[in-house]
Design a protein around this motif. Structure first.
Motif, PDB file in Angstrom:
ATOM      1  N   ALA A   1       0.824  -1.210   0.000  1.00  0.00           N
ATOM      2  CA  ALA A   1       0.000   0.000   0.000  1.00  0.00           C
ATOM      3  C   ALA A   1       0.861   1.264   0.000  1.00  0.00           C
ATOM      4  CB  ALA A   1      -0.941  -0.014   1.198  1.00  0.00           C
ATOM      5  N   ARG A   2       2.026   1.183   0.653  1.00  0.00           N
ATOM      6  CA  ARG A   2       2.928   2.341   0.713  1.00  0.00           C
ATOM      7  C   ARG A   2       3.897   2.383  -0.473  1.00  0.00           C
ATOM      8  NH1 ARG A   2       3.387   0.555   6.258  1.00  0.00           N
ATOM      9  NH2 ARG A   2       5.465  -0.279   5.755  1.00  0.00           N
ATOM     10  N   ARG A   3       3.738   1.482  -1.432  1.00  0.00           N
ATOM     11  CA  ARG A   3       4.610   1.396  -2.612  1.00  0.00           C
ATOM     12  C   ARG A   3       6.059   1.115  -2.230  1.00  0.00           C
ATOM     13  NH1 ARG A   3       1.074   0.145  -6.329  1.00  0.00           N
ATOM     14  NH2 ARG A   3      -0.787   1.439  -6.092  1.00  0.00           N
ATOM     15  N   GLU A   4       6.260   0.279  -1.232  1.00  0.00           N
ATOM     16  CA  GLU A   4       7.598  -0.072  -0.785  1.00  0.00           C
ATOM     17  C   GLU A   4       8.068  -1.411  -1.350  1.00  0.00           C
ATOM     18  OE1 GLU A   4       7.408   0.128   3.454  1.00  0.00           O
ATOM     19  OE2 GLU A   4       7.180   2.314   3.496  1.00  0.00           O
ATOM     20  N   ILE A   5       7.220  -2.064  -2.121  1.00  0.00           N
ATOM     21  CA  ILE A   5       7.617  -3.258  -2.861  1.00  0.00           C
ATOM     22  C   ILE A   5       7.746  -2.835  -4.322  1.00  0.00           C
ATOM     23  CG2 ILE A   5       6.990  -5.593  -3.570  1.00  0.00           C
ATOM     24  CD1 ILE A   5       5.556  -5.916  -0.912  1.00  0.00           C
ATOM     25  N   HIS A   6       8.972  -2.767  -4.796  1.00  0.00           N
ATOM     26  CA  HIS A   6       9.255  -2.207  -6.117  1.00  0.00           C
ATOM     27  C   HIS A   6       9.298  -3.326  -7.153  1.00  0.00           C
ATOM     28  CE1 HIS A   6      10.189   1.566  -4.100  1.00  0.00           C
ATOM     29  NE2 HIS A   6      10.883   0.851  -3.235  1.00  0.00           N
ATOM     30  N   ARG A   7       8.508  -3.167  -8.205  1.00  0.00           N
ATOM     31  CA  ARG A   7       8.383  -4.196  -9.236  1.00  0.00           C
ATOM     32  C   ARG A   7       8.752  -3.628 -10.597  1.00  0.00           C
ATOM     33  NH1 ARG A   7       2.264  -5.567  -8.427  1.00  0.00           N
ATOM     34  NH2 ARG A   7       2.239  -3.388  -7.773  1.00  0.00           N
ATOM     35  N   GLU A   8       9.499  -4.404 -11.354  1.00  0.00           N
ATOM     36  CA  GLU A   8       9.780  -4.045 -12.744  1.00  0.00           C
ATOM     37  C   GLU A   8       9.269  -5.166 -13.639  1.00  0.00           C
ATOM     38  OE1 GLU A   8      13.468  -1.990 -14.528  1.00  0.00           O
ATOM     39  OE2 GLU A   8      13.785  -4.106 -14.999  1.00  0.00           O
ATOM     40  N   TYR A   9       8.559  -4.764 -14.676  1.00  0.00           N
ATOM     41  CA  TYR A   9       8.024  -5.714 -15.644  1.00  0.00           C
ATOM     42  C   TYR A   9       8.788  -5.597 -16.956  1.00  0.00           C
ATOM     43  CZ  TYR A   9       3.915  -6.164 -12.611  1.00  0.00           C
ATOM     44  OH  TYR A   9       3.079  -6.392 -11.550  1.00  0.00           O
ATOM     45  N   LEU A  10       8.785  -6.671 -17.722  1.00  0.00           N
ATOM     46  CA  LEU A  10       9.243  -6.659 -19.102  1.00  0.00           C
ATOM     47  C   LEU A  10       8.057  -7.005 -19.988  1.00  0.00           C
ATOM     48  CD1 LEU A  10      12.674  -8.538 -18.895  1.00  0.00           C
ATOM     49  CD2 LEU A  10      12.289  -6.064 -18.958  1.00  0.00           C
ATOM     50  N   ALA A  11       7.979  -6.335 -21.114  1.00  0.00           N
ATOM     51  CA  ALA A  11       6.887  -6.605 -22.046  1.00  0.00           C
ATOM     52  C   ALA A  11       7.395  -6.521 -23.469  1.00  0.00           C
ATOM     53  CB  ALA A  11       5.745  -5.600 -21.845  1.00  0.00           C
ATOM     54  N   HIS A  33      11.459  -8.276 -12.006  1.00  0.00           N
ATOM     55  CA  HIS A  33      12.322  -7.950 -10.864  1.00  0.00           C
ATOM     56  C   HIS A  33      11.491  -7.468  -9.680  1.00  0.00           C
ATOM     57  CE1 HIS A  33      16.103  -6.835  -8.931  1.00  0.00           C
ATOM     58  NE2 HIS A  33      15.553  -5.698  -8.569  1.00  0.00           N
ATOM     59  N   LEU A  34      11.881  -7.928  -8.490  1.00  0.00           N
ATOM     60  CA  LEU A  34      11.263  -7.487  -7.235  1.00  0.00           C
ATOM     61  C   LEU A  34      12.349  -6.961  -6.313  1.00  0.00           C
ATOM     62  CD1 LEU A  34       8.719 -10.259  -6.117  1.00  0.00           C
ATOM     63  CD2 LEU A  34       8.170  -7.932  -6.808  1.00  0.00           C
ATOM     64  N   ARG A  35      12.049  -5.855  -5.643  1.00  0.00           N
ATOM     65  CA  ARG A  35      12.973  -5.310  -4.648  1.00  0.00           C
ATOM     66  C   ARG A  35      12.162  -4.795  -3.465  1.00  0.00           C
ATOM     67  NH1 ARG A  35      14.713  -0.089  -3.772  1.00  0.00           N
ATOM     68  NH2 ARG A  35      13.848   0.600  -5.779  1.00  0.00           N
ATOM     69  N   PHE A  36      12.517  -5.259  -2.269  1.00  0.00           N
ATOM     70  CA  PHE A  36      11.819  -4.821  -1.063  1.00  0.00           C
ATOM     71  C   PHE A  36      12.651  -5.185   0.156  1.00  0.00           C
ATOM     72  CE2 PHE A  36      10.545  -9.119  -2.083  1.00  0.00           C
ATOM     73  CZ  PHE A  36      10.499  -9.790  -0.869  1.00  0.00           C
ATOM     74  N   GLU A  83      16.178  -6.805   5.961  1.00  0.00           N
ATOM     75  CA  GLU A  83      17.209  -7.009   4.939  1.00  0.00           C
ATOM     76  C   GLU A  83      16.687  -6.604   3.563  1.00  0.00           C
ATOM     77  OE1 GLU A  83      19.684 -10.737   2.900  1.00  0.00           O
ATOM     78  OE2 GLU A  83      18.341 -11.084   4.608  1.00  0.00           O
ATOM     79  N   GLU A  84      17.543  -5.966   2.760  1.00  0.00           N
ATOM     80  CA  GLU A  84      17.180  -5.598   1.391  1.00  0.00           C
ATOM     81  C   GLU A  84      17.168  -6.860   0.528  1.00  0.00           C
ATOM     82  OE1 GLU A  84      16.040  -2.741  -1.455  1.00  0.00           O
ATOM     83  OE2 GLU A  84      16.552  -2.336   0.642  1.00  0.00           O
ATOM     84  N   MET A  85      16.054  -7.106  -0.155  1.00  0.00           N
ATOM     85  CA  MET A  85      15.875  -8.313  -0.952  1.00  0.00           C
ATOM     86  C   MET A  85      15.748  -7.926  -2.430  1.00  0.00           C
ATOM     87  SD  MET A  85      15.569 -10.437   1.696  1.00  0.00           S
ATOM     88  CE  MET A  85      14.797 -11.971   1.194  1.00  0.00           C
ATOM     89  N   HIS A  86      16.440  -8.687  -3.296  1.00  0.00           N
ATOM     90  CA  HIS A  86      16.357  -8.472  -4.736  1.00  0.00           C
ATOM     91  C   HIS A  86      16.149  -9.826  -5.412  1.00  0.00           C
ATOM     92  CE1 HIS A  86      17.901  -4.269  -4.848  1.00  0.00           C
ATOM     93  NE2 HIS A  86      18.488  -4.635  -3.731  1.00  0.00           N
ATOM     94  N   PHE A  87      15.194  -9.902  -6.332  1.00  0.00           N
ATOM     95  CA  PHE A  87      14.943 -11.141  -7.063  1.00  0.00           C
ATOM     96  C   PHE A  87      14.706 -10.820  -8.528  1.00  0.00           C
ATOM     97  CE2 PHE A  87      13.369 -11.706  -2.725  1.00  0.00           C
ATOM     98  CZ  PHE A  87      14.129 -12.792  -2.316  1.00  0.00           C
ATOM     99  N   THR A  88      15.236 -11.678  -9.405  1.00  0.00           N
ATOM    100  CA  THR A  88      15.073 -11.501 -10.843  1.00  0.00           C
ATOM    101  C   THR A  88      14.656 -12.828 -11.463  1.00  0.00           C
ATOM    102  OG1 THR A  88      16.752  -9.765 -10.908  1.00  0.00           O
ATOM    103  CG2 THR A  88      16.212 -10.835 -12.992  1.00  0.00           C
ATOM    104  N   ALA A  89      13.684 -12.778 -12.349  1.00  0.00           N
ATOM    105  CA  ALA A  89      13.242 -13.964 -13.091  1.00  0.00           C
ATOM    106  C   ALA A  89      13.581 -13.762 -14.560  1.00  0.00           C
ATOM    107  CB  ALA A  89      11.744 -14.174 -12.922  1.00  0.00           C
ATOM    108  N   PRO A  90      14.308 -14.699 -15.179  1.00  0.00           N
ATOM    109  CA  PRO A  90      14.708 -14.534 -16.585  1.00  0.00           C
ATOM    110  C   PRO A  90      13.502 -14.387 -17.505  1.00  0.00           C
ATOM    111  CG  PRO A  90      15.817 -16.411 -15.545  1.00  0.00           C
ATOM    112  CD  PRO A  90      14.766 -15.962 -14.595  1.00  0.00           C
ATOM    113  N   VAL A  91      13.726 -13.771 -18.643  1.00  0.00           N
ATOM    114  CA  VAL A  91      12.667 -13.618 -19.638  1.00  0.00           C
ATOM    115  C   VAL A  91      12.239 -14.995 -20.124  1.00  0.00           C
ATOM    116  CG1 VAL A  91      12.030 -12.566 -21.837  1.00  0.00           C
ATOM    117  CG2 VAL A  91      13.688 -11.433 -20.349  1.00  0.00           C
ATOM    118  N   PRO A  92      10.948 -15.302 -20.148  1.00  0.00           N
ATOM    119  CA  PRO A  92      10.496 -16.612 -20.652  1.00  0.00           C
ATOM    120  C   PRO A  92      10.840 -16.787 -22.129  1.00  0.00           C
ATOM    121  CG  PRO A  92       8.730 -15.437 -19.487  1.00  0.00           C
ATOM    122  CD  PRO A  92       9.846 -14.465 -19.664  1.00  0.00           C
ATOM    123  N   GLU A  93      10.959 -18.034 -22.538  1.00  0.00           N
ATOM    124  CA  GLU A  93      11.375 -18.327 -23.918  1.00  0.00           C
ATOM    125  C   GLU A  93      10.416 -17.738 -24.939  1.00  0.00           C
ATOM    126  OE1 GLU A  93      12.175 -22.377 -24.751  1.00  0.00           O
ATOM    127  OE2 GLU A  93      13.743 -22.588 -23.234  1.00  0.00           O
TER     128      GLU A  93
END
Length: 294
Positions: free
Chosen positions: A160-170, A270-273, A280-290
């Motif tokens: 709700a506070r926009r503290e979970i940062h998300r990046e999308y690929l399209a 990508h997720l960052r929160f 703890e600062e958390m970063h996660f990345t999921a590769p682009v699907p085939e």
């Protein structure tokens, strides 16, 4: 029964009781009530105490959170479940295309909730399904599952506070400008329960930032675009990209062109929160699907 013990060393100089301390740390009233009903729910310096007990600097407070039930109406199903990260407080999942996140009419046993229920059933652990950020059925990528009521409450507040940062690929049709910001209000399309549209009269504020990463060298031309959201309106990326003339291929609502891909070409990349419990600062990345590779 499954349990999570959270330990605190009291450093505050201001006198408060345990109930007030828990409220200040984001525990909901319902969770505090459940903790108080558990004979082992609250321990202070190793001894069980009541929630009205006063705290003093140096005290060691232990809070026990338990799970004893499974989510009702969620049938465990042996489905693919790609767990990117797991700890006692949360999971990060890389969701495949074609998988709804919640059961609904016509989707009784084929959802992410069913897959999670199976996973914890096999572990022999009670589990209540608490999904924090939602993805459409055909959108792939990262989302967060809370492991217990306390982490769910904290993570929901962070969303709700926009503290979970998300990046999308399209993938977007045509040559998208190098970068830009789309601020076009979004409303439900009249006569439809699911379709959305840009509506400057009735819509809610929506803001999308985009950045072009690459362009195909073949015909038809597609752009790979990175996107970040200031708001979280339903179908926001899909509606905004369609609005600026660069719809996502494979989108059955806004651009049903399946020549390149059979579903909307959108991926939670990508997720960052900050971890809700440890900070703890958390970063996660999921590769682009085939199916989205240019």
């Amino acid at each position: 029964m499954w349990e999570r013990i959270l330990n605190y060393t009291i450093t505050e100089q201001k006198t408060s009781n345990i109930h007030e301390f828990l409220k200040a740390h984001g525990y909901s009233s319902s969770l505090i009530r459940a903790i108080k009903e558990d004979p082992e729910g609250i321990r202070l310096n190793g001894e069980p105490v009541l929630a009205r007990t006063l705290l003093t600097p140096g005290d060691q407070l232990a809070i026990r959170i338990t799970e004893t039930k499974f989510s009702e109406n969620i049938v465990p199903s042996d489905l693919p479940l790609s767990i990117v990260y797991e700890d006692p407080d949360l999971l990060v999942i890389n969701k495949p295309a074609g998988m709804p996140i919640h059961p609904s009419q016509g989707n009784y046993d084929n959802t992410l909730a069913n897959a999670c229920a199976w996973y914890f059933k096999e572990k022999g652990e009670p589990f209540v399904y608490r999904c924090i950020n939602r993805l459409d059925r055909d959108t792939t990528g990262l989302l967060i599952i809370a492991r217990h009521l306390y982490s769910a409450s904290l993570l929901s507040a962070m969303m709700a506070r926009r503290e979970i940062h998300r990046e999308y690929l399209a993938l977007a049709t045509g040559i998208v400008p190098e970068d830009g910001i789309i601020t076009a209000p979004i409303a439900r399309k009249e006569g439809s329960t699911i379709e959305r549209m840009v509506d400057f009269k009735h819509g809610e504020y929506a803001c999308t930032h985009y950045r072009r990463l690459s362009i195909t060298t073949t015909d038809p031309v597609y752009s790979l675009v990175a996107l970040k959201l200031d708001t979280g309106r339903t179908h926001q990326i899909r509606v905004h990209m369609n609005y600026i003339g660069h719809p996502l291929p494979g989108d059955f609502l806004y651009n049903p062109d399946y020549s390149h891909i059979s579903r909307q070409a959108l991926h939670s990349h990508h997720l960052r929160f900050r971890h809700p419990i440890t900070g703890e600062e958390m970063h996660f990345t999921a590769p682009v699907p085939e199916d989205m590779l240019l």
